[in-house]
Design an enzyme around this catalytic site. Structure first.
Site, PDB file in Angstrom:
ATOM      1  N   ARG A  33     -39.019  19.433 -49.237  1.00 35.20           N
ATOM      2  CA  ARG A  33     -39.883  18.375 -49.742  1.00 35.20           C
ATOM      3  C   ARG A  33     -40.675  17.802 -48.578  1.00 35.20           C
ATOM      4  O   ARG A  33     -40.129  17.595 -47.482  1.00 35.20           O
ATOM      5  CB  ARG A  33     -39.058  17.243 -50.391  1.00 35.20           C
ATOM      6  CG  ARG A  33     -38.461  17.582 -51.748  1.00 35.20           C
ATOM      7  CD  ARG A  33     -39.535  17.719 -52.826  1.00 35.20           C
ATOM      8  NE  ARG A  33     -38.969  18.006 -54.141  1.00 35.20           N
ATOM      9  CZ  ARG A  33     -38.764  19.230 -54.637  1.00 35.20           C
ATOM     10  NH1 ARG A  33     -39.098  20.305 -53.938  1.00 35.20           N
ATOM     11  NH2 ARG A  33     -38.250  19.380 -55.841  1.00 35.20           N
ATOM     12  N   HIS A  87     -46.690  24.790 -52.664  1.00 33.14           N
ATOM     13  CA  HIS A  87     -45.391  24.551 -53.321  1.00 33.14           C
ATOM     14  C   HIS A  87     -45.019  25.728 -54.235  1.00 33.14           C
ATOM     15  O   HIS A  87     -44.924  25.589 -55.455  1.00 33.14           O
ATOM     16  CB  HIS A  87     -45.401  23.235 -54.099  1.00 33.14           C
ATOM     17  CG  HIS A  87     -44.016  22.702 -54.359  1.00 33.14           C
ATOM     18  ND1 HIS A  87     -43.708  21.367 -54.390  1.00 33.14           N
ATOM     19  CD2 HIS A  87     -42.844  23.337 -54.586  1.00 33.14           C
ATOM     20  CE1 HIS A  87     -42.417  21.212 -54.632  1.00 33.14           C
ATOM     21  NE2 HIS A  87     -41.868  22.413 -54.761  1.00 33.14           N
ATOM     22  N   GLU A  94     -48.712  15.692 -53.248  1.00 31.43           N
ATOM     23  CA  GLU A  94     -49.082  16.963 -53.885  1.00 31.43           C
ATOM     24  C   GLU A  94     -49.695  16.658 -55.246  1.00 31.43           C
ATOM     25  O   GLU A  94     -49.200  15.782 -55.944  1.00 31.43           O
ATOM     26  CB  GLU A  94     -47.848  17.845 -54.070  1.00 31.43           C
ATOM     27  CG  GLU A  94     -47.238  18.287 -52.752  1.00 31.43           C
ATOM     28  CD  GLU A  94     -45.975  19.146 -52.934  1.00 31.43           C
ATOM     29  OE1 GLU A  94     -45.639  19.497 -54.089  1.00 31.43           O
ATOM     30  OE2 GLU A  94     -45.327  19.446 -51.935  1.00 31.43           O
TER      31      GLU A  94
END
Ligand code: 8YV
Length: 323
Positions: free
Chosen positions: A240, A287, A269
């Protein structure tokens, strides 16, 4: 009578087919995953018993409070659940599950790809080729750093960290790790445990982050931590973005303190800090750690297995809390 399900995110055709077959489903087909207001409106309109979503839906206290009464369960198609207010869900009596286990290998593969690409300048070489190459590269130009035989520190030695360690051993790397708790020797596989992150960092040619996000790990990799790494270290993050102080990371990459970084996750994000895009020594991905066809199917199926159990009165397979 089939249970009523709201599929609030985009997912694979295989998962959508099972959603449609096993449930009385409302399937979201928008260009991107549902926002919280869209999800709440759809859950109400469909009289959903359960919601299937992913980490693009921040299920915070307000979202939980806004859920219509008939929603009894939620399944996030992710192992991480820092987007969910667990206390609020628990207090509301909403059973929430995640998808541990099925994405370990692909996420570790992705970390290895980013580590190799960052160390060996994979993205830069690709850009040179796309621009036509046309000039031989000198023997001393555009050199990367060796990976094989180096020391890698793993921050967070859960299932994904352990899967990454297995790959690192294939590159004859010395594995060091920092986790909240030490692993039993059978799982440690000879890796060296550091109870303190800062004690481990000076020994890491590479640092790969695999710990969960959330308040306990917020900015755990800050300017001080980065300064403790050897000069020329390489950082990889598939966990993360919240674990890293991005200002400090940017400074360390620009100054050359870090040789390179491979980043799959960001503090914000999808609107990530685009200063990183201006740095040649960063390999970026949006991601995608778990993003193989097989794994995304497996994650969706696991989430559906959880909902099927919970809605038919059984215990969840992967509850976010047990009592
Ligand atoms: C995402 C992840 O869920 O599982 C996690 O915690 O971060 C990823 O697998 C996936 O990218 C869907 O958004």
């Amino acid at each position: 009578m089939k249970h009523r399900l709201l599929l609030a995110c985009l997912t694979t055709p295989g998962v959508v087919a099972r959603v449609r077959g096993d449930f009385d489903a409302m399937v979201h087909e928008g260009p991107s995953d549902m926002t919280v207001p869209e999800m709440l409106a759809a859950a109400t309109a469909h009289r959903a018993d359960a919601i299937l979503f992913t980490n693009t839906l921040p299920l915070d206290a307000a979202a939980v409070a806004g859920l219509p009464a008939n929603v009894r369960a939620g399944a996030t198609i992710s192992v991480g659940y820092d987007h969910i207010d667990v206390a609020a869900a628990k207090a509301r009596g909403l059973m929430v599950t995640n998808t541990p286990g099925v994405l370990d290998e692909c996420t570790a593969d992705h970390a290895m790809m980013l580590m190799l690409a960052a160390a060996r300048r994979g993205a830069e070489y690709d850009r040179i080729m796309r621009q036509g190459w046309r000039r031989r590269i000198g023997q001393g130009e555009l050199l990367g750093v060796r990976v094989t035989g180096k020391r890698v520190g793993i921050l967070g030695m859960g299932r994904i960290g352990q899967a990454f360690a297995r790959r690192a051993r294939g590159f004859d790397m010395t594995v060091l790790y920092h986790s909240r708790t030490r692993l039993p020797p059978g799982l440690e596989q000879g890796a060296t445990y550091y109870a303190g992150l800062h004690d481990m960092l000076p020994h890491c040619d590479f640092l790969s982050i695999h710990a969960p996000g959330g308040a306990a790990t917020d900015k755990i990799v800050d300017a001080r931590a980065l300064a403790l790494l050897p000069d020329g270290a390489v950082l990889v993050n598939v966990a993360r973005g919240s674990l890293v102080d991005e200002d400090a990371l940017f400074a360390a990459l620009r100054s050359g303190k870090l040789f390179a970084a491979g980043l799959d996750v960001f503090r914000t994000e999808p609107d990530y800090d685009m200063r990183f895009a201006a740095l040649d020594n960063v390999v970026l991905s949006p991601h995608m750690g778990s993003a193989s066809m097989e794994t995304r199917d497996a994650m969706g199926f696991r989430a559906l297995d959880n909902l099927t159990e919970v809605l038919s009165g059984g215990p969840a397979i992967d509850p976010l809390w047990t009592h």
